[in-house]
Structure formats: C-alpha cells, structure tokens
Scaffold this active site. Structure first.
Site, PDB file in Angstrom:
ATOM      1  CB  THR A 166      -0.830  -0.041   1.310  1.00 31.07           C
ATOM      2  OG1 THR A 166      -1.764  -1.108   1.224  1.00 31.07           O
ATOM      3  CG2 THR A 166      -1.551   1.248   1.592  1.00 31.07           C
ATOM      4  CB  VAL A 195     -14.449  -1.906   2.018  1.00 30.96           C
ATOM      5  CG1 VAL A 195     -13.911  -0.531   2.409  1.00 30.96           C
ATOM      6  CG2 VAL A 195     -15.377  -1.808   0.812  1.00 30.96           C
ATOM      7  CB  THR A 217       1.326   0.320   5.054  1.00 30.67           C
ATOM      8  OG1 THR A 217       1.581  -0.950   4.457  1.00 30.67           O
ATOM      9  CG2 THR A 217       2.583   0.770   5.762  1.00 30.67           C
ATOM     10  N   GLY A 218      -0.491  -2.117   6.257  1.00 36.01           N
ATOM     11  CA  GLY A 218      -0.543  -3.402   6.955  1.00 36.01           C
ATOM     12  C   GLY A 218      -1.842  -4.100   6.605  1.00 36.01           C
TER      13      GLY A 218
HETATM   14  N1  GLY Z   1      -3.909  -1.903   4.231  1.00 35.99           N
HETATM   15  C1  GLY Z   1      -4.402  -2.244   2.974  1.00 35.99           C
HETATM   16  C2  GLY Z   1      -5.488  -3.213   3.003  1.00 35.99           C
HETATM   17  O1  GLY Z   1      -5.499  -4.118   3.827  1.00 35.99           O
HETATM   18  O2  GLY Z   1      -6.382  -3.106   2.205  1.00 35.99           O
END
Ligand code: GLY
Length: 309
Positions: A166, A195, A217-218
């Site tokens: 991401t 989502v 991010t993760g």
């Molecule tokens: N952090 C990006 C996702 O899991 O969609």
C-alpha cells in the site's frame, strides 16, 4: 517549523527483486510531493506523492495493484485535510488510474465521505475523470502472484515471495496545516467487494491540525480493529511525540489483534515526523529542509541531498 512530507510504499518483507525499485519509487515520490509542498498546501503535496506511487508498478496501488479472487483490480483510497477535518474516500473502485485524486474529488465536490464500487465510478464519470481499461492496471507480476495464490494455503505467495505495499503520504505545510493520503489495491486474492482500512476514516488515514497526520500500511482488518491512525493521534494528543505515538499504536495492534504487524508515517503540526514499523521492512522516505531521509529496515536512516538528482 520546517514543512515536511513523509511517504511509505508498504510494510512487510518486500520481494528481494523489488527492493531497489521500491526504494527508488518512494524517493522519487517524496521529491515530487515535496516540490509541491514548497510552493503550497500539504493536501496538494500528499496527493501528488501518492499519485506518483499509483503510477509506479512497483507498488500495490493504481497500476500494479494486487488482484482480487476473480483476478480483477478493486482499489481503496482516502485523503484528509487537518485544517477542516474534510475527508474523501473511494472503496472497491475499478478502472481508475489514480484513486487518491478521485477521493479528493469526493472531498471537494460532494457532501459525503466515501463513495463505493459502481457509485464511485459513476461519480468519476460525472466529474470527467477518465476510466481506463481494467487490464491497464494489471501487471504481469500481479497476475503471476494471483495465479500462484489460487493454490490452497494461507497466502502462500506473500509467505514465500514477500509483500507488495500500500502507499501513503503525510505532510505539514508552512501554515502548519497537516494532510494525509493513502491508496491501495488491498490484499491479495481478497473477496470481491472487500473494503479495507484505506477507505475508512481513522483507520487508513487521519489528519487533524490539533494533533498531526498518519497514513498506515498493513493488514486492513487488523488496522480497522484498532482504528490505527486515530489511535496514534490520540496518543500524540496526550503528549507523545510522533515516533512514540506511532510505536504505541503499532504495539497495541500487535498485542490486541493476534500479533498483527504494520507500519505508519506520521507528522505533527510542528514539523516533527516519524516512519515506524513492526514488520521486517517498510520502504519510506521523508523530505525536509534540504535533506531526503529514507530507509527500509528498522532504525535504518539514510540521507541524500534534495538538490536535483
Ligand atoms: N492496508 C491495505 C489493506 O489491507 O487493504
């Protein structure tokens, strides 16, 4: 107070053959965003930086996004303006080259915070945002990983080959206004319509001039369970620095959500900044003054001049 822009290109173990392009990609995005920040607003700067990474197939956003279980690209993105708390997001959107720009239009041109799936695409058409063929967002590399990951098991591709990241950016401008932007293709072989955190305010991004701005991010489901971006800003409101607040938020996610790891970039309105992660790696870069800071591994901080390369 020195304006600063910090970007990430994803946390996790980055595939060895993609480390160099990912590191170069965040440095280039930070330079592009910082050039905008020097002339103006943090919101413009974070969107510029994220657009740069969405256009770079090294990253899991825009062109280069990971594929859902049907082999298609569905993307999430968010922006937030810390001066007004205005925010815009899109989720499960298809055929859009730059979802962060579309999220900004949701913020600027609607009274809503998030538009999803076909509704987001209808809005894009109404705004004159060109739709691109879905195929143009799919790289051979993303298709290869999707095919390999159809095999049974717990995400064998990411376990064996590493993660694609991401992307996100945070910034504070000369007026002390903070902003964030985050964009992603989500998680590999996700269900259609899934989502993640990136489209959810307080999870995949938050910005408030009273505290700062965060882009995480993760694993989205873990980030959402602790509303990671807002949690970190809560800690900063209690007096912690951007680094301390980021570490505490990430530690809470690890402790409360089954050892979930991740990373964040964070700024405060005084120009303090942090790039922190609990994963093995996070590719990041920060531009401030005449110096570009960047790194990949824990406690690694390299520098180069911000003079043109
Ligand atoms: N952090 C990006 C996702 O899991 O969609």
């Amino acid at each position: 107070m020195l304006p600063v822009l910090v970007v990430h290109g994803g946390a996790g173990t980055i595939p060895k053959d993609r480390v160099e392009m990912s590191c170069a990609g965040v440095r280039a995005a930070a330079r592009a965003g910082y050039a905008v920040l020097q002339r103006g607003r943090s919101m413009d700067a974070v969107v510029e930086a994220v657009t740069h990474m969405e256009n770079n197939p090294a990253f899991n956003a825009g062109c280069g996004s990971v594929l859902n279980v049907k082999g298609e690209v569905e993307m999430d993105a968010i922006v937030m303006d810390g001066k007004t708390l205005a925010s815009g997001a899109v989720s499960a959107v298809r055929n859009i080259a730059n979802p962060a720009q579309l999220a900004r239009l949701v913020m600027d041109k609607t009274s809503h915070l998030c538009l999803t799936a076909e509704g987001a695409n209808q809005f894009a058409r109404a705004m004159g945002v060109p739709e691109v063929p879905g195929e143009s967002l799919i790289t051979d590399y993303a298709r290869m990983r999707w095919q390999l990951n159809l095999a049974p098991g717990a995400n064998p591709v990411e376990c064996q080959m590493g993660k694609m990241g991401t992307v996100g950016a945070v910034a504070v401008d000369a007026d002390g206004n903070v902003a964030c932007a985050t964009s992603t293709g989500g998680i590999l072989n996700k269900m259609e319509g899934r989502v993640g955190d990136t489209a959810c305010i307080g999870c995949g991004g938050y910005a408030d001039n009273r505290a700062g701005a965060v882009s995480p991010t993760g694993h989205g489901e873990a980030i959402m369970k602790v509303t990671l971006a807002r949690l970190i800003l809560f800690h900063m409101e209690q007096g912690l620095s951007s680094a301390e607040g980021s570490d505490l938020g990430l530690a809470t996610m690890k402790e409360r959500v089954g050892g979930a790891l991740g990373g964040v970039v964070t700024v405060d309105p005084q120009g303090g900044w942090a790039a922190r992660f609990t994963t093995n790696q996070m590719v990041w870069a920060a531009a401030q003054g005449d110096t570009l800071h960047y790194g990949l591994r824990p406690d690694e901080v390299l520098t180069q001049s911000l003079a043109p390369e």
